[in-house]
Design a protein around this motif. Structure first.
Motif, mmCIF file in Angstrom:
data_model
loop_
_atom_site.group_PDB
_atom_site.id
_atom_site.type_symbol
_atom_site.label_atom_id
_atom_site.label_comp_id
_atom_site.label_asym_id
_atom_site.label_seq_id
_atom_site.Cartn_x
_atom_site.Cartn_y
_atom_site.Cartn_z
ATOM 1 N N UNK A 4 -14.408 -22.936 34.495
ATOM 2 C CA UNK A 4 -15.673 -22.333 34.080
ATOM 3 C C UNK A 4 -15.420 -20.998 33.387
ATOM 4 N N UNK A 5 -14.587 -20.165 33.990
ATOM 5 C CA UNK A 5 -14.301 -18.849 33.397
ATOM 6 C C UNK A 5 -13.655 -18.982 32.026
ATOM 7 N N UNK A 6 -12.642 -19.828 31.929
ATOM 8 C CA UNK A 6 -11.965 -20.006 30.642
ATOM 9 C C UNK A 6 -12.864 -20.715 29.633
ATOM 10 N N UNK A 7 -13.661 -21.668 30.095
ATOM 11 C CA UNK A 7 -14.589 -22.342 29.198
ATOM 12 C C UNK A 7 -15.556 -21.352 28.561
ATOM 13 N N UNK A 8 -16.108 -20.462 29.377
ATOM 14 C CA UNK A 8 -17.034 -19.456 28.852
ATOM 15 C C UNK A 8 -16.317 -18.454 27.950
ATOM 16 N N UNK A 9 -15.097 -18.076 28.332
ATOM 17 C CA UNK A 9 -14.316 -17.158 27.506
ATOM 18 C C UNK A 9 -14.100 -17.732 26.111
ATOM 19 N N UNK A 44 -12.345 -24.608 16.949
ATOM 20 C CA UNK A 44 -11.434 -25.199 17.936
ATOM 21 C C UNK A 44 -11.545 -24.501 19.288
ATOM 22 N N UNK A 45 -11.663 -23.175 19.278
ATOM 23 C CA UNK A 45 -11.839 -22.452 20.535
ATOM 24 C C UNK A 45 -13.147 -22.849 21.211
ATOM 25 N N UNK A 46 -14.213 -22.925 20.431
ATOM 26 C CA UNK A 46 -15.511 -23.314 20.995
ATOM 27 C C UNK A 46 -15.460 -24.735 21.547
ATOM 28 N N UNK A 47 -14.855 -25.635 20.794
ATOM 29 C CA UNK A 47 -14.731 -27.020 21.256
ATOM 30 C C UNK A 47 -13.871 -27.096 22.517
ATOM 31 N N UNK A 48 -12.812 -26.304 22.553
ATOM 32 C CA UNK A 48 -11.966 -26.267 23.741
ATOM 33 C C UNK A 48 -12.726 -25.739 24.950
ATOM 34 N N UNK A 49 -13.526 -24.710 24.735
ATOM 35 C CA UNK A 49 -14.335 -24.174 25.827
ATOM 36 C C UNK A 49 -15.323 -25.207 26.344
ATOM 37 N N UNK A 62 -10.988 -32.547 30.172
ATOM 38 C CA UNK A 62 -10.541 -31.207 30.546
ATOM 39 C C UNK A 62 -9.053 -31.008 30.301
ATOM 40 N N UNK A 63 -8.271 -32.031 30.592
ATOM 41 C CA UNK A 63 -6.827 -31.959 30.342
ATOM 42 C C UNK A 63 -6.567 -31.832 28.847
ATOM 43 N N UNK A 64 -7.229 -32.658 28.054
ATOM 44 C CA UNK A 64 -7.038 -32.618 26.602
ATOM 45 C C UNK A 64 -7.449 -31.260 26.035
ATOM 46 N N UNK A 65 -8.583 -30.734 26.494
ATOM 47 C CA UNK A 65 -9.045 -29.424 26.022
ATOM 48 C C UNK A 65 -8.053 -28.333 26.408
ATOM 49 N N UNK A 66 -7.533 -28.412 27.618
ATOM 50 C CA UNK A 66 -6.560 -27.418 28.082
ATOM 51 C C UNK A 66 -5.302 -27.418 27.223
ATOM 52 N N UNK A 67 -4.820 -28.601 26.897
ATOM 53 C CA UNK A 67 -3.614 -28.711 26.069
ATOM 54 C C UNK A 67 -3.871 -28.123 24.678
ATOM 55 N N UNK A 68 -5.025 -28.434 24.108
ATOM 56 C CA UNK A 68 -5.370 -27.863 22.808
ATOM 57 C C UNK A 68 -5.449 -26.347 22.850
ATOM 58 N N UNK A 69 -6.004 -25.808 23.925
ATOM 59 C CA UNK A 69 -6.122 -24.357 24.054
ATOM 60 C C UNK A 69 -4.763 -23.692 24.285
ATOM 61 N N UNK A 70 -3.847 -24.395 24.926
ATOM 62 C CA UNK A 70 -2.478 -23.863 25.062
ATOM 63 C C UNK A 70 -1.875 -23.676 23.672
ATOM 64 N N UNK A 71 -2.066 -24.662 22.811
ATOM 65 C CA UNK A 71 -1.518 -24.559 21.452
ATOM 66 C C UNK A 71 -2.182 -23.417 20.678
ATOM 67 N N UNK A 72 -3.491 -23.285 20.808
ATOM 68 C CA UNK A 72 -4.185 -22.188 20.133
ATOM 69 C C UNK A 72 -3.692 -20.835 20.621
ATOM 70 N N UNK A 73 -3.532 -20.696 21.926
ATOM 71 C CA UNK A 73 -3.110 -19.405 22.466
ATOM 72 C C UNK A 73 -1.650 -19.104 22.129
ATOM 73 N N UNK A 99 -2.956 -18.534 31.979
ATOM 74 C CA UNK A 99 -4.057 -19.123 32.745
ATOM 75 C C UNK A 99 -4.382 -20.532 32.271
ATOM 76 N N UNK A 100 -4.314 -20.751 30.961
ATOM 77 C CA UNK A 100 -4.582 -22.092 30.434
ATOM 78 C C UNK A 100 -3.452 -23.042 30.827
ATOM 79 N N UNK A 101 -2.216 -22.547 30.831
ATOM 80 C CA UNK A 101 -1.089 -23.387 31.279
ATOM 81 C C UNK A 101 -1.285 -23.780 32.745
#
Length: 110
Positions: A4-9, A44-49, A62-73, A99-101
């Motif tokens: 939730x925290x990372x999604x909102x971030x 991409x960040x918004x979609x990941x959130x 959630x797993x797919x979004x997390x992996x995408x956000x790892x690449x973005x970060x 945190x995303x990892x």
């Protein structure tokens, strides 16, 4: 709770890029990124959130979004280092990356 925290971030950070808010544009220019790429990163960040939040109901999403956000970060950290940002600034992105990892590991093992 972390989802939730990372999604909102990421909804927030992506949103300011998509909306081209002045502070966001200053960061874009500092990093030397093209406007279209900056907008794409924001989308991409918004979609990941959204994916992190939706992943509470559909875990694979959630797993797919997390992996995408790892690449973005990872890209964010590299971009910060490339322009010689301060250690404090780079550390913030490294913390979010970590945190995303953690989220990827927790979600993938569940």
């Amino acid at each position: 709770m972390l989802s939730i925290l990372l999604g909102l971030l990421f909804l927030g950070t992506g949103g300011v890029k998509v909306l081209s808010l002045p502070q966001s544009l200053a960061i874009r220019d500092h990093l030397g990124l093209r406007p279209r790429l900056w907008q794409l990163i924001g989308v991409c960040e918004s979609a990941g959130g959204l994916g992190l939040l939706a992943g509470l109901a559909v875990p694979l999403l959630g797993v797919a979004a997390s992996i995408g956000l790892v690449m973005l970060m990872a890209g964010a950290v590299i971009s910060r280092i490339r322009v010689s940002d301060s250690a404090a600034t780079v550390s913030v992105d490294v913390l979010v990356l970590a945190l995303v990892v953690v989220l990827v590991v927790v979600r993938a093992s569940a």
